[in-house]
Write an enzyme that holds these catalytic residues in place. Sequence first.
Site, mmCIF file in Angstrom:
data_model
loop_
_atom_site.group_PDB
_atom_site.id
_atom_site.type_symbol
_atom_site.label_atom_id
_atom_site.label_comp_id
_atom_site.label_asym_id
_atom_site.label_seq_id
_atom_site.Cartn_x
_atom_site.Cartn_y
_atom_site.Cartn_z
ATOM 1 N N GLU A 219 0.819 -1.211 0.000
ATOM 2 C CA GLU A 219 0.000 0.000 0.000
ATOM 3 C C GLU A 219 0.850 1.257 0.000
ATOM 4 O OE1 GLU A 219 -1.023 -2.808 1.744
ATOM 5 O OE2 GLU A 219 -2.439 -2.951 0.095
ATOM 6 N N ASN A 303 -0.367 -7.550 -3.738
ATOM 7 C CA ASN A 303 -0.931 -6.719 -4.800
ATOM 8 C C ASN A 303 0.134 -5.788 -5.383
ATOM 9 O OD1 ASN A 303 -1.133 -5.465 -2.037
ATOM 10 N ND2 ASN A 303 -1.531 -3.674 -3.312
ATOM 11 N N ASP A 345 -6.878 -5.155 -5.164
ATOM 12 C CA ASP A 345 -6.056 -5.518 -4.006
ATOM 13 C C ASP A 345 -6.263 -6.977 -3.638
ATOM 14 O OD1 ASP A 345 -5.925 -4.979 -0.474
ATOM 15 O OD2 ASP A 345 -4.241 -5.053 -1.861
#
Lengths: 619, 179, 323
Positions: A219, A303, A345
């Site tokens: 992230e 991801n 994701d």
Amino acid sequence: MARNRLAWGLLAALVIIVAVAAVIAIIGRGDRATQPLTAYTAPALAKMPAAASVPGVPGEWHIPAGDYASTRYSDLSQITTQNVGQLKPAFTFDTGFLKGHEAAPLIVGSTMYLITPYPNVVYALDLTKPGAAVKWRFDPKPDPKSQGVACCDVVSRGMSYDNGRLFMVTLDGQVIALDANSGAQVWRTPIADISKGETVTMAPLVAAGKVLVGDAGGEFGVRGSLTALDEGSGKIVWRAYSTGPDKDVLIGPNFHPYYAQDRGKDLGVTSWPGEAWKQGGGTVWGWISYDPELRTIYYGTSNPGPWNPEQRPGDNKWTAGVFARDIDTGQAKWFYQSNPHDLYDHDDINELILLDMPVDGKMRKVIVHPGRTGYMYVLDRLTGQVLSADPYSYITAYTGVDLKTGRLQHNPAKEPVSGRVVRGICPAPPGGKDWNPSAFSPRTGLVYVPHLNLCNDNALSQPNYIPGTAYLGVEAKMYAGPGGNRGVLTAWDPVRRKAAFEIKEDLPLWSGALATAGDVVFYGTLDGWFKAIDARSGKLLWKFKTESGIVGQPVTYRGPDGRQYVAIFSGVGGWVGGLVSNGFDHRDPTGGLGIFNAVQDLPKKSPRGGRLYAFALPR
Amino acid sequence: MPSPCRASLLIVALLAGGCDQMRNDPRGHPLPETPPLVSTVLSPVRADPRAADYQNNAFQVSNGQLYYHWMNCTGCHSEGGGGIGPSLMDVNWRYGSTMEDVVQSISNGRPNGMPAFGGKMTAAQIWQTAAYVRSLSQHVPQSIRSGRSEGLSVGEPSTLRDPHPYRAVTPKQDEATVK
Amino acid sequence: MRRLAPLVALLALGGCHGQQAVLGGGGRDDALFGGLWQIFLIVTIVFYLVVLAGLTWAVLRRREGGEAVVRTTFYIWVGVVSLTLVGLSIASWLVDRTMNRAAHTGLTVEITAHQWWWDVRYISPGHPDQTLRTSNELHLPVGVPVQVILNSADVIHSFWIPNISGKQDLIPGRNNDIVITPTRVGIYRSQCAEYCGLQHAHMAFDVTIEPLATFQQWWGDGLLPARAPATPEQKAGYAYVTTRECATCHNISGTPATGKVAPDLTHFASRATIGAGTFPMNRGHLYAWLADPQRAKPGNKMPEIGLEPDQLHAVAAYLESLK
């Protein structure tokens, strides 16, 4: 008269249309198979590969997965379906911290080893003393700034033990070897750079003289990697990145991916625009399995970064896929990208359970892998071929996996588009199941999968890359999927490729599962119930209300007094529980990367906590 | 004076009172010559005359909303609810809730993970972002708060939010809350 | 009458030449539209003259008899006008259909409009690593149909290269597209054609139409990372740009400046204008922009940085080197 007839005719037509629509709606409601709670009596044909048990004494628990095949199964059978109803807490231990406790306790000999969330204090409890007195305590003093770059609460998922040493990692990425007896530090090696948003939350795996540690931070635009350190000295032996040129990804002449989509030179660069691979994600924050016979490790990558897929056209290798590597050199053997150009994701870091089981009548060495995409993958662990991919949770985002090309098929109606809010995307970003691991029982042949039933709405925005800050570009809002229950425990038969039974839970399930030879399966719920169910029928046999929601991994061991104990952390947190553990505000539906909206009732149902419970039968 | 004249004078006076809130001054205050905040100790910061200029102007708050998204504040604080960083919508403030405190938090960072944006944003941008942050928790009147987001959003605009102050209800709080 | 004709002709020629001229004849659509316009012009001139002649004749040769005398003429006239209108409609419809049925050869450009600049991305299908991102400029190969996908990040803008094609709006939440085919090499100017805020008037970009080989060379050069700084002043500018406020918003490939919310600066000095057509690219205007972007383009999203004089020299030197 004519008008009357016309009116009646219209009414009849309307009734027929509504009836037909209702029938279609009921039939076409999604992909999930549900069966009533009757006893399941299939012959158990899938089994764990013999070589994959961790060397050590039975009745102990040396690594969070229980064994290298990640079955999370124990041979102990003192606790059975008949007597589990009498289970009582034998002792408890407060860690002193109140964030999410996701770790699995380790038991070696008569000592229990615990690691807390940040500040990652390690406790050794002497199980021979009444009340399990603290033998030693180690405070690694991680950098407090690492708390600001941990996406999903400041958790640690556990440690590993080997040969008299404990191997742990702090949130800011320091790998530390401790002497298990004294708690003294043997070596310390930093492997992560928190100024770029890189942290470590996973439980390191120690095998074949190496300590394997992967980073976290998909992230934050972190470039993912898996690092192997020498068990004795702590020196870095090899590091395999998840994006970039082949020499960084340790792809060489031994690399033979099964599908054409994964073949090519320097795909870790050419499947990205410009230099996006440098902020490409693909972190390794989940589970690693090991096959000692093949000397191969298996793990998944996270991801790609950023979440906004329009910023990174291309397949985005080598993110959201499963790698098989040689444990000694790190050279890749094969790779299967379960989710090219990820849109939601949907990482691939979930546990990879190594089994030998019949597929179409032939015994094969496989990996059973519940994906974040909502499909239960069965992969051939020699080649990376997908033998089957069946939905175990409700899916609208995909229409299937093409077994010929291996490619995930997207539903074009649910693809995120900038400037638009796309609704009803299932599964939500945590996936059909997030990191919390399943357990396999060779006695029933079932995989017990504690997972989720969440859908979400999704809006894209332009992300900006500033090192050390989140790199997302997506606003999400999650909510319960069809049925209204947010969690499910599915008992999946990998040979028959369907669910044997399902247990619906109100709140999302974020704890791991444990299977024992007594045919009892343990798991915990987010409002603090620690439950034992019959492994064959799913009937609830026992439950106990702990002080706080359970997001940890249950383990079982034989105590010094000969009794079988089951130990679990109670302390809500993690991505789903941050609302409580960090005191966030549920009024913002996009909070916590969208998850607050799905668990707005959690603050009422679970206070914060940080306590280890150990249960045993009365003497 | 005849009464229509008086009435229109009254109306003009009323309107002029609200003009400051809507004044659009893209160059912003301060000009580079004014000194930035330098204190790094967790102690009450001296009051700064710029605070009133920024938090009483809708344009500044709206610009702050733009930078709140551009600087990835949403990645950690979402639209105020928190997620990696703490919530900015409630009454709990670890490091102070005045404009000066928030500016210092953004500019110098904080020990538990708030990055320092001091050299990465101009002083005017930091003040504007601080004004927006305070508007998330009703420290700024509704007439000044932004009524919509820059792009599409899955949540509600802040002007529609519950105006009552909110404290996260969880027993066993272990952090000191500084108001 | 005779004196009027050259005047009419002059007016007609007014929109025909220059960088930003409708009917300038730079593109396929423009040529089609130009042809249609000429048809309309000629037809309407002819009818105008005929009507004038008829009026003149009616005034001069006034006769008794009323309607019956001119009835046939009247019916013929109505018929002629109707047929002509139908014919013009058909011509217009045909041109519109031809414009919209353009072939698409594989060159795709994605343009995202922001207030008040253009984000341009060249896509090579199947080769994501050939994606080129640039800002406020458009290079296109002559004679090749290009699909331009249009999106907006905030409000409605409009994409319009007068010499090449008609307008197409960029609407937030919607991907519009337009296929344009430039037919003449040259440099043209495009302008945002939908009011989008304070600086709508300063939202232009330069369109360079060049031979295919030159275009591919330009694309390849564009994929290269930014030039490394050479002189000490450029190095000082590089140090500032990559560690301070500039890097937070702007992207310069190959450097730590990786911001994505502002125009891409990797090959900034190769552009013809600064600030999306606000100023021509030269040192004086660059200094003016860097010193006070709010004076140069009030309300635009780049704040006043407050550079010290030596920082200003250094940053300007570095940016000028980014060819």
